[in-house]
Design a protein around this motif. Structure first.
Motif, PDB file in Angstrom:
ATOM      1  N   LEU A 134      55.577   4.099  39.150  1.00 52.99           N
ATOM      2  CA  LEU A 134      54.874   5.199  38.463  1.00 52.99           C
ATOM      3  C   LEU A 134      53.399   5.206  38.859  1.00 52.99           C
ATOM      4  O   LEU A 134      52.516   4.941  38.018  1.00 52.99           O
ATOM      5  N   PRO A 135      53.079   5.502  40.112  1.00 49.17           N
ATOM      6  CA  PRO A 135      51.714   5.299  40.614  1.00 49.17           C
ATOM      7  C   PRO A 135      50.629   6.062  39.863  1.00 49.17           C
ATOM      8  O   PRO A 135      49.475   5.631  39.845  1.00 49.17           O
ATOM      9  N   GLY A 136      50.975   7.167  39.207  1.00 49.35           N
ATOM     10  CA  GLY A 136      49.953   7.923  38.490  1.00 49.35           C
ATOM     11  C   GLY A 136      49.743   7.493  37.058  1.00 49.35           C
ATOM     12  O   GLY A 136      48.826   7.977  36.383  1.00 49.35           O
ATOM     13  N   SER A 137      50.548   6.559  36.584  1.00 46.89           N
ATOM     14  CA  SER A 137      50.462   6.139  35.182  1.00 46.89           C
ATOM     15  C   SER A 137      49.248   5.253  34.945  1.00 46.89           C
ATOM     16  O   SER A 137      48.943   4.360  35.730  1.00 46.89           O
ATOM     17  N   GLN A 138      48.575   5.482  33.802  1.00 48.94           N
ATOM     18  CA  GLN A 138      47.461   4.639  33.374  1.00 48.94           C
ATOM     19  C   GLN A 138      47.807   3.861  32.110  1.00 48.94           C
ATOM     20  O   GLN A 138      46.927   3.245  31.498  1.00 48.94           O
ATOM     21  N   ALA A 139      49.078   3.896  31.709  1.00 52.22           N
ATOM     22  CA  ALA A 139      49.490   3.116  30.538  1.00 52.22           C
ATOM     23  C   ALA A 139      49.258   1.639  30.832  1.00 52.22           C
ATOM     24  O   ALA A 139      49.659   1.139  31.884  1.00 52.22           O
ATOM     25  N   PRO A 140      48.584   0.919  29.952  1.00 55.49           N
ATOM     26  CA  PRO A 140      48.205  -0.471  30.252  1.00 55.49           C
ATOM     27  C   PRO A 140      49.365  -1.348  30.712  1.00 55.49           C
ATOM     28  O   PRO A 140      49.252  -2.095  31.679  1.00 55.49           O
ATOM     29  N   ALA A 141      50.509  -1.281  30.019  1.00 59.88           N
ATOM     30  CA  ALA A 141      51.635  -2.140  30.386  1.00 59.88           C
ATOM     31  C   ALA A 141      52.226  -1.731  31.728  1.00 59.88           C
ATOM     32  O   ALA A 141      52.653  -2.584  32.518  1.00 59.88           O
TER      33      ALA A 141
END
Length: 434
Positions: A341-348
């Motif tokens: 998920l390269p665009g994700s900024q979710a910490p986990a």
């Protein structure tokens, strides 16, 4: 020696090398010490051979014959890729007066094919189907040693432990089960001194990689396989359930990745911490996302209290991790289609993404396989990875590779030989996996 797994670099004098190796071999068999210029991989193999009780005047024994041999190899997993081996190596072996050989994980030769006159010569040293060529039976040799160390290896002339094998040169690479990572056997090319070249080692390595890929394609899905989550190299994951493909939003993708990794389930508070940075998001926002996700998937898949997946969901990221853990690096690299998920900024998700990418690239650098390194370096996520380009230049110092490395070092202003504080394109593990 640029690559310690290559027996003879271009430009070296084969005759002088043979003389030096014969002197070293005699020193070892008489005094038990390994002088220079014996490569470390060969020296270690000689010591293992001696500890196993192999004598320099020994010979291979034939363990399987006739019907037993035919039945055994017909059921062996490598039988499924023998057509591929013949297609990729058959003409090369016949035209070059070489032999194509395939052994099992115990070093027993299953197939020996190739140039007719070369086969007759090989018959005299029992290099025949059914013979045991493990390192503990006949000492240092490419197929046996490749299985023993689980690495592609080249053995040149007097590097062979048994004297009657010393007129030969061979290169072999192990082949792994792409699902479990265990060694199935090795593919080997055997012939004269002309094989003492880096290309022969690269050739068998590439053939072994192709075989592992073919085995992965031929392998049937496991019985009772459930939903599959594809989240590598894409911002929005895809869930495949009973043949139906469901495209997920970015937030739903993040939720399913996390729940697939926690079959025991996660509380609402744990999901909030994993998905959102800071405390600015109200729990009702997450509950609304989960209601929409349940409507998309159906109540039968997403359960609550705690939030969990009612059926086990396999993910492409988990496949890569398992293959890495079992040592099937080629199969892991083939399965890695990009960052999680390269665009994700979710910490986990960020932590998971960095951990997976860093584990894979670290293994690639340690393995020093030029083809695998090149594959990584020429991807969007590896094109600026300075450490990988340095490793690639170390094992494949071609002009384009050196030029790209020089450009990267100049761009990043990192002196040669010094590790960068932060390599662009690389990932680092900063916190534990969620």
């Amino acid at each position: 020696m640029t690559d310690p797994w290559v027996a003879l670099e271009p430009g070296a004098d084969p005759a002088e090398r043979v003389r030096a190796l014969r002197r070293a071999h005699e020193t070892f068999t008489q005094a038990g010490t390994v002088p220079r210029p014996v490569r470390s991989v060969v020296a270690e193999s000689w010591r293992r051979s001696a500890r196993a009780g192999v004598g320099p005047d020994g010979a291979a024994g034939v363990e399987l014959t006739d019907g037993d041999l035919l039945a055994y190899r017909a059921e062996h997993p490598l039988a499924r890729v023998m057509p591929l081996f013949r297609e990729l190596m058959g003409t090369f072996a016949a035209d070059g007066e070489h032999l194509l050989a395939v052994c099992d994980a115990h070093g027993r030769l299953l197939w020996v094919e190739g140039h007719a006159a070369t086969r007759r010569r090989a018959d005299r040293m029992n290099f025949v189907p059914g013979a045991r060529w493990s390192e503990c039976a006949v000492g240092t040799n490419a197929p046996g040693t490749a299985v023993a160390v689980d690495r592609p290896v080249q053995v040149f002339a007097a590097e062979h432990f048994i004297r009657r094998v010393q007129p030969w040169t061979c290169a072999a690479a192990p082949v792994h089960d792409p699902r479990t990572g265990r060694v199935l056997g090795a593919v080997d090319i055997t012939g004269g001194d002309g094989l003492a070249h880096p290309h022969s080692l690269g050739f068998v390595r590439a053939v072994a990689r192709a075989a592992e890929t073919q085995l992965a394609l031929l392998a049937p899905p496991p019985a009772g396989s459930g939903p599959l989550l594809n989240a590598l190299g894409r911002d929005e994951a895809e869930l495949v359930v009973e043949g139906k493909r469901i495209r997920l939003s970015r937030r739903h993708s993040e939720i399913l990745v996390l729940l697939s990794r926690h079959p025991e389930g996660l509380s609402g508070e744990e999901l909030l911490c994993a998905l959102y940075a800071g405390d600015s998001v109200a729990p009702v926002t997450l509950r609304a996302e989960l209601v929409r996700l349940r409507g998309l998937l159906g109540a039968g898949l997403l359960a609550s209290r705690p939030y969990r997946l009612a059926a086990g969901v396999e993910s492409d990221a988990a496949v890569v991790e398992r293959r890495l853990e079992t040592g099937a690096l080629t199969a892991a690299a083939e399965a890695y289609t990009g960052p999680l998920l390269p665009g994700s900024q979710a910490p986990a998700i960020v932590r998971l993404r960095e951990r997976l990418a860093d584990a894979l690239r670290t293994a690639l650098i340690a393995q020093r396989d030029p083809d695998l390194l090149a594959d990584w370096a020429h991807t969007p996520w590896g094109e600026d990875d300075l450490e990988v380009w340095r490793a690639l230049a170390g094992v494949r110092p071609a002009a384009p590779v050196r030029a790209r490395l020089a450009a990267l070092e100049a761009e990043l202003a990192v002196p040669a030989g010094r590790a960068p504080a932060r390599t662009r394109g690389a990932t680092r593990v900063q916190r534990p996996l969620a």
